[in-house]
Design a protein around this motif. Sequence first.
Motif, PDB file in Angstrom:
ATOM      1  N   HIS A 111       0.837  -1.209   0.000  1.00  0.00           N
ATOM      2  CA  HIS A 111       0.000   0.000   0.000  1.00  0.00           C
ATOM      3  C   HIS A 111       0.868   1.253   0.000  1.00  0.00           C
ATOM      4  O   HIS A 111       0.590   2.214  -0.720  1.00  0.00           O
ATOM      5  CB  HIS A 111      -0.929   0.002   1.220  1.00  0.00           C
ATOM      6  CG  HIS A 111      -2.182  -0.794   1.035  1.00  0.00           C
ATOM      7  ND1 HIS A 111      -3.212  -0.387   0.220  1.00  0.00           N
ATOM      8  CD2 HIS A 111      -2.571  -1.989   1.572  1.00  0.00           C
ATOM      9  CE1 HIS A 111      -4.187  -1.289   0.249  1.00  0.00           C
ATOM     10  NE2 HIS A 111      -3.830  -2.266   1.062  1.00  0.00           N
ATOM     11  N   SER A 113       0.983   3.787  -3.120  1.00  0.00           N
ATOM     12  CA  SER A 113       0.491   5.123  -2.782  1.00  0.00           C
ATOM     13  C   SER A 113       1.535   6.190  -3.101  1.00  0.00           C
ATOM     14  O   SER A 113       1.197   7.285  -3.579  1.00  0.00           O
ATOM     15  CB  SER A 113       0.123   5.176  -1.293  1.00  0.00           C
ATOM     16  OG  SER A 113      -0.242   6.473  -0.911  1.00  0.00           O
ATOM     17  N   LYS A 131       1.461   6.931  -6.728  1.00  0.00           N
ATOM     18  CA  LYS A 131       0.312   7.796  -7.007  1.00  0.00           C
ATOM     19  C   LYS A 131       0.647   9.250  -6.673  1.00  0.00           C
ATOM     20  O   LYS A 131       0.312  10.170  -7.441  1.00  0.00           O
ATOM     21  CB  LYS A 131      -0.898   7.326  -6.195  1.00  0.00           C
ATOM     22  CG  LYS A 131      -2.159   8.173  -6.385  1.00  0.00           C
ATOM     23  CD  LYS A 131      -2.710   8.050  -7.793  1.00  0.00           C
ATOM     24  CE  LYS A 131      -4.013   8.823  -7.940  1.00  0.00           C
ATOM     25  NZ  LYS A 131      -4.551   8.750  -9.321  1.00  0.00           N
ATOM     26  N   GLU A 158      -4.954   1.413  -4.877  1.00  0.00           N
ATOM     27  CA  GLU A 158      -4.131   2.623  -4.748  1.00  0.00           C
ATOM     28  C   GLU A 158      -4.069   3.445  -6.039  1.00  0.00           C
ATOM     29  O   GLU A 158      -3.353   4.431  -6.111  1.00  0.00           O
ATOM     30  CB  GLU A 158      -2.718   2.255  -4.291  1.00  0.00           C
ATOM     31  CG  GLU A 158      -2.646   1.677  -2.883  1.00  0.00           C
ATOM     32  CD  GLU A 158      -3.059   2.653  -1.798  1.00  0.00           C
ATOM     33  OE1 GLU A 158      -3.138   3.876  -2.082  1.00  0.00           O
ATOM     34  OE2 GLU A 158      -3.313   2.215  -0.659  1.00  0.00           O
TER      35      GLU A 158
END
Length: 225
Positions: free
Chosen positions: A170, A174, A177, A210
């Motif tokens: 994660h 993330s 992103k 994500e």
Amino acid sequence: MLADNLNEIKETIKLACENAHRSESEVTVVAVTKSVDSETAEQLAKLGVEDFAENRVDKLLEKKAALKDYSSIRWHLIGNLQRRKVKLVINDIDYFHALDSLSLAEEIQKRAQKTISCFVEVNISAEESKHGLRKEKLKDFISQLSNMDKIRVVGLMTMAPLNADDQELHKIFSELKDAQNMVKEMHLSYAPCTELSMGMSNDFSIAVEEGATFVRVGRGLFRGA
């Protein structure tokens, strides 16, 4: 068996999208066919899969020739590309997922006869064994591509460590992103950076949660095939 595996992957993506309040239409499954022959890859094409990936130049050209009758297929090169091999493959692909150096970008600019949709590879996990730019060098790298009209940075790509747990996955996805948003905020016409290529057979559901828009799935598709 292939149809069952494909449906299972699509269902997993659907659930991940629901968890993230996303539409499953935002996610493209890229079939990584490096472990199977052209006949098996063709079975996937018959099931309607239109995105195929290889990590070696010779294997991509071989598969593309074998599946030449499927004109809707988009071909993705996902592996490290040596500069001396750029001329052999660059005009036979639709997406390149591993742009990670200025010298490689310059060779693509020199050899490409069309604009290539590229993902800049980012080494989020900072593993020494992995290719890719460090996140802190990303903005400078993107800026240096401004005069290369054959390169369009459609997004970013990363690979997570194989032994990463869910929490680490994660975090890594993330961070990619966040890096994507940073590039988007540069408002560069040649680097819209609307896509994220992240997630493989063992971790694509977390990647989708994500923000992944392209997931690269091989083993999960061809399990038992």
